[in-house]
Enzyme design. Structure first.
Site, PDB file in Angstrom:
ATOM      1  N   LYS A  27       0.826  -1.215   0.000  1.00 40.92           N
ATOM      2  CA  LYS A  27       0.000   0.000   0.000  1.00 40.92           C
ATOM      3  C   LYS A  27       0.851   1.252   0.000  1.00 40.92           C
ATOM      4  O   LYS A  27       0.567   2.197  -0.725  1.00 40.92           O
ATOM      5  CB  LYS A  27      -0.876   0.041   1.264  1.00 40.92           C
ATOM      6  N   ARG A 102      -9.468   1.973   9.803  1.00 41.38           N
ATOM      7  CA  ARG A 102      -9.109   0.582  10.030  1.00 41.38           C
ATOM      8  C   ARG A 102     -10.084  -0.109  10.960  1.00 41.38           C
ATOM      9  O   ARG A 102      -9.946  -1.314  11.205  1.00 41.38           O
ATOM     10  CB  ARG A 102      -7.746   0.532  10.696  1.00 41.38           C
ATOM     11  N   ARG A 141      11.192  -6.605   3.817  1.00 42.31           N
ATOM     12  CA  ARG A 141      11.216  -5.188   4.182  1.00 42.31           C
ATOM     13  C   ARG A 141      11.900  -4.987   5.529  1.00 42.31           C
ATOM     14  O   ARG A 141      12.639  -4.027   5.722  1.00 42.31           O
ATOM     15  CB  ARG A 141       9.783  -4.631   4.245  1.00 42.31           C
ATOM     16  N   ARG A 147      11.913  -1.972  10.451  1.00 42.37           N
ATOM     17  CA  ARG A 147      10.743  -1.481  11.201  1.00 42.37           C
ATOM     18  C   ARG A 147      10.481  -2.375  12.404  1.00 42.37           C
ATOM     19  O   ARG A 147      10.462  -3.598  12.285  1.00 42.37           O
ATOM     20  CB  ARG A 147       9.516  -1.471  10.291  1.00 42.37           C
ATOM     21  N   ARG A 158      -0.569  -8.633  13.600  1.00 42.07           N
ATOM     22  CA  ARG A 158      -1.151  -7.623  12.695  1.00 42.07           C
ATOM     23  C   ARG A 158      -2.162  -8.248  11.733  1.00 42.07           C
ATOM     24  O   ARG A 158      -3.166  -7.631  11.397  1.00 42.07           O
ATOM     25  CB  ARG A 158      -0.044  -6.883  11.944  1.00 42.07           C
TER      26      ARG A 158
END
Ligand code: ADP
Length: 200
Positions: A27, A102, A141, A147, A158
């Site tokens: 996204k 969300r 990633r 992160r 998540r």
């Protein structure tokens, strides 16, 4: 009705956009390309939280506790942040909400905030891909960007939170016939083209 039309906020007349999708679907990458190419204004609540975190603001410190666990930041905090963003917006812009709403409570709050400003959601894009591909991308990633919420345990959390809290948001907009599902597998350019098509 006439007043509504004369205050129409976007040249295409089809309203603001919501961009949704599970963790790792790409996204962020696509939202940047879409907003740059189309002149839309992007609101990424995840990026706003990360920015507060980097600057160690009180909001950032508070949000961190939730983000580090893979939980959502409480609705009232998130909605306040979006309200502030909307208050600075000029009427002639088209917004792409990225990662917001969300939860159903956020969706209802957004619908009300937009209505107060004679705006509305015109399209909800849902980018999706198979779970194993999503996990592969997030792990790649995390090696590249580091992160804190990209560790295996937090990733699992998540996905659970997305299924429980965010899938009902898709259903909320589906009932209004605003949802377009877009296949998130393929080349980056190809996916951008699909999204632009879906946003029409
Ligand atoms: P993703 O990589 O899953 O797209 P984001 O960058 O959008 O994640 O958001 C990262 C984290 O920030 C989320 O896991 C959540 O803790 C918090 N966050 C972002 N947007 C929201 C929101 N609308 N409501 C609650 N929490 C949010």
């Amino acid at each position: 009705m006439a007043e509504r039309e004369s205050r129409s906020h976007d040249a295409t007349g089809i309203g603001d956009l919501i961009f949704m999708g599970p963790p790792g679907v790409g996204k962020g990458t696509q939202a940047k390309r879409l907003t740059e190419r189309n002149g839309w204004v992007q609101l990424s609540t995840g990026e706003l939280f990360r920015d507060h975190l980097k600057r160690q603001t009180p909001l950032g410190q508070m949000a961190q506790r939730y983000m580090d666990r893979g939980d959502y930041v409480p609705d009232d905090v998130t909605i306040d942040m979006v309200r502030e963003f909307l208050s600075e917006l000029t009427p002639d812009t088209r917004v792409m909400f990225d990662g917001f709403p969300r939860t159903v409570a956020q969706a209802l709050a957004l619908d009300a905030l937009l209505a107060e400003r004679s705006r509305s959601i015109g399209r909800v894009l849902v980018l999706d891909a198979p779970r194993d591909e999503l996990v592969r991308r997030i792990l790649a990633r995390s090696r590249a960007e580091g992160r804190a919420d990209d560790t295996p345990d937090v990733i699992t959390k998540r996905f659970e939170v997305y299924a429980e809290q965010t899938q009902p948001v898709v259903d909320h907009y589906h009932a209004k016939d605003l949802v377009r599902r877009v296949n998130g597998l393929g080349g980056i350019d190809e996916i951008t083209d699909r999204l632009i098509e879906g946003a029409r």
